[in-house]
Write a protein that holds these residues in place. Structure first.
Motif, short mmCIF file in Angstrom:
data_model
loop_
_atom_site.label_atom_id
_atom_site.label_comp_id
_atom_site.label_asym_id
_atom_site.label_seq_id
_atom_site.Cartn_x
_atom_site.Cartn_y
_atom_site.Cartn_z
N GLN A 131 5.39 29.93 -55.76
CA GLN A 131 4.66 30.12 -54.51
C GLN A 131 3.98 28.84 -54.06
O GLN A 131 3.92 28.52 -52.86
CB GLN A 131 3.62 31.23 -54.67
CG GLN A 131 3.02 31.71 -53.34
CD GLN A 131 4.05 32.43 -52.48
OE1 GLN A 131 4.68 33.38 -52.92
NE2 GLN A 131 4.22 31.99 -51.25
N SER A 147 4.53 26.49 -50.65
CA SER A 147 3.43 25.96 -49.83
C SER A 147 3.59 24.46 -49.61
O SER A 147 3.30 23.94 -48.53
CB SER A 147 2.09 26.24 -50.51
OG SER A 147 1.84 27.63 -50.57
N GLY A 182 10.39 39.07 -41.96
CA GLY A 182 9.98 38.71 -43.31
C GLY A 182 8.76 39.52 -43.72
O GLY A 182 8.35 40.46 -43.02
N PRO A 183 8.15 39.21 -44.86
CA PRO A 183 8.52 38.13 -45.79
C PRO A 183 9.69 38.53 -46.69
O PRO A 183 10.04 39.70 -46.80
CB PRO A 183 7.25 37.94 -46.60
CG PRO A 183 6.62 39.29 -46.62
CD PRO A 183 6.93 39.92 -45.29
N TRP A 184 10.26 37.50 -47.35
CA TRP A 184 11.33 37.71 -48.29
C TRP A 184 10.88 37.25 -49.67
O TRP A 184 10.16 36.26 -49.80
CB TRP A 184 12.57 36.92 -47.89
CG TRP A 184 13.08 37.27 -46.53
CD1 TRP A 184 13.84 38.34 -46.19
CD2 TRP A 184 12.86 36.54 -45.32
NE1 TRP A 184 14.13 38.33 -44.85
CE2 TRP A 184 13.53 37.23 -44.29
CE3 TRP A 184 12.16 35.38 -45.01
CZ2 TRP A 184 13.53 36.80 -42.97
CZ3 TRP A 184 12.16 34.94 -43.70
CH2 TRP A 184 12.83 35.65 -42.70
N LYS A 185 11.35 37.95 -50.67
CA LYS A 185 11.04 37.55 -52.04
C LYS A 185 12.12 36.61 -52.54
O LYS A 185 13.30 36.93 -52.54
CB LYS A 185 10.94 38.77 -52.95
CG LYS A 185 10.45 38.42 -54.36
CD LYS A 185 10.23 39.65 -55.21
CE LYS A 185 9.68 39.26 -56.58
NZ LYS A 185 9.46 40.46 -57.45
N ILE A 186 11.71 35.41 -52.95
CA ILE A 186 12.63 34.42 -53.49
C ILE A 186 12.15 34.06 -54.89
O ILE A 186 11.17 33.35 -55.06
CB ILE A 186 12.67 33.15 -52.61
CG1 ILE A 186 13.06 33.51 -51.17
CG2 ILE A 186 13.62 32.12 -53.19
CD1 ILE A 186 13.02 32.35 -50.22
N ALA A 220 8.36 34.17 -55.67
CA ALA A 220 7.54 33.78 -54.52
C ALA A 220 7.95 34.58 -53.29
O ALA A 220 9.03 35.14 -53.22
CB ALA A 220 7.69 32.29 -54.26
N TYR A 221 7.04 34.60 -52.32
CA TYR A 221 7.29 35.29 -51.06
C TYR A 221 7.28 34.27 -49.93
O TYR A 221 6.34 33.47 -49.80
CB TYR A 221 6.23 36.36 -50.80
CG TYR A 221 6.39 37.56 -51.70
CD1 TYR A 221 7.18 38.65 -51.32
CD2 TYR A 221 5.74 37.61 -52.94
CE1 TYR A 221 7.32 39.75 -52.15
CE2 TYR A 221 5.88 38.71 -53.78
CZ TYR A 221 6.68 39.78 -53.37
OH TYR A 221 6.82 40.87 -54.19
N LEU A 222 8.35 34.28 -49.14
CA LEU A 222 8.48 33.37 -48.01
C LEU A 222 8.27 34.15 -46.73
O LEU A 222 9.04 35.06 -46.40
CB LEU A 222 9.87 32.72 -48.02
CG LEU A 222 10.18 31.75 -46.87
CD1 LEU A 222 9.27 30.53 -46.94
CD2 LEU A 222 11.65 31.34 -46.91
N SER A 223 7.22 33.80 -46.00
CA SER A 223 6.93 34.49 -44.75
C SER A 223 7.86 34.02 -43.64
O SER A 223 8.48 32.95 -43.73
CB SER A 223 5.47 34.23 -44.34
OG SER A 223 5.28 32.86 -43.99
#
Length: 291
Positions: free
Chosen positions: A5, A9, A130-134, A137-140
């Motif tokens: 995460q 950022s 979104g967000p998506w879980k990668i 981590a979560y990408l908004s």
């Protein structure tokens, strides 16, 4: 430093820093001039778009477009009414123009506060997803748009600089303005194009980043400083060098508090800036000249 995460950022913040630095680079290459009002252009675009959406009830898409118009107009007017006129009267001296454009920085900042209000406003998002879980981590949605848009902008500018006639002329004017003028190249038009593109990229950066942090009329000065430092670190030898500087600066902003406390990012950034100014003022990537 293993938290994915945090690295997302870094990508998000570094992309914004890189875009601001790219706007700096374009005016530096095309006009041989550091335009310290880049940050306020980004702020005015984002704050204007938010104010038009929230207060005037204009549709978000139109507000975002008008925000870009504000940034481009401010940048073009800076070149036509301030930089060009001051340099003409001072024998093309850089110091008077730098002082004048610093005044523009504060004029844009205070003008935005007077017109759009002094309270911070949330950034506007055209489409929410979104967000998506990668991994872990979560990408908004706004973060994904910022990162992808940054990659596309750097790619487009790189191709434009390398293959278009205008891009090659911009580099020629930046290398030697006097020689370009003697050869009959349209120096004034190329300089204006550099400022317009810088304003467009700065405006896009502000609009893309504002959903993460919000925007206030005071944001412009901070954005000016981080963009300038990203350019100092990355250098101007390659089109994508500002992005490298922005990502390194983003990593400092994200990870320094874990080791040095709340004052860590400011202290480390200033220390690194001093080291680059002292030992490698051309940045990580400089132009190679073959004799």
């Amino acid at each position: 430093m293993t938290d994915p995460q945090l690295w997302l950022s870094v990508l998000e913040i570094g992309s914004f820093f890189g875009l601001i630095a790219l706007a700096y680079q374009l005016t530096l290459i095309g006009a041989g001039f550091f335009n310290f009002a880049i940050g306020p252009y980004a702020m005015a675009a984002a704050l204007g778009a938010s104010w038009l959406t929230i207060q005037v009830k204009i549709p978000v898409a139109l507000s975002l477009l008008l925000g870009l118009v504000i940034a481009v107009a401010a940048s073009a007017l800076t070149e036509l009414l301030v930089v060009r006129q001051v340099q003409k009267r001072s024998g093309r001296g850089e110091l008077p123009a730098l002082v004048a454009v610093t005044a523009v920085l504060f004029i844009v900042q205070q003008g935005a506060g007077a017109i759009f209000g002094r309270p911070a406003l949330p950034g506007q998002v055209l489409v929410s997803f979104g967000p998506w879980k990668i991994g872990g981590a979560y990408l908004s949605g706004p973060a994904a748009v910022l990162i992808v848009s940054t990659a596309l902008i750097f790619l487009a500018v790189s191709l434009w600089m390398r293959y278009s006639r205008t891009g090659r002329l911009l580099r020629a004017v930046g290398d030697n303005r006097s020689a370009a003028a003697l050869l009959g190249l349209p120096v004034g038009r190329i300089r204006l194009i550099a400022f317009v593109l810088a304003g467009l990229i700065a405006g896009a950066a502000g609009l893309l980043y504002a959903p993460k942090t919000g925007v206030a009329f005071t944001s412009g000065l901070a954005w000016t400083l981080v963009g300038f430092l990203a350019l100092v670190i990355g250098g101007t030898g390659r089109t994508w060098a500002p992005l490298v500087g922005g990502l390194l600066l983003g990593a400092i902003q994200v990870f320094a508090p874990f080791y040095f406390g709340s004052m860590g990012p400011t202290t480390v950034v200033l220390l690194i800036a001093l080291l680059f100014f002292a030992f490698r003022p051309q940045g990580l990537f400089s132009t190679r000249v073959r004799l």
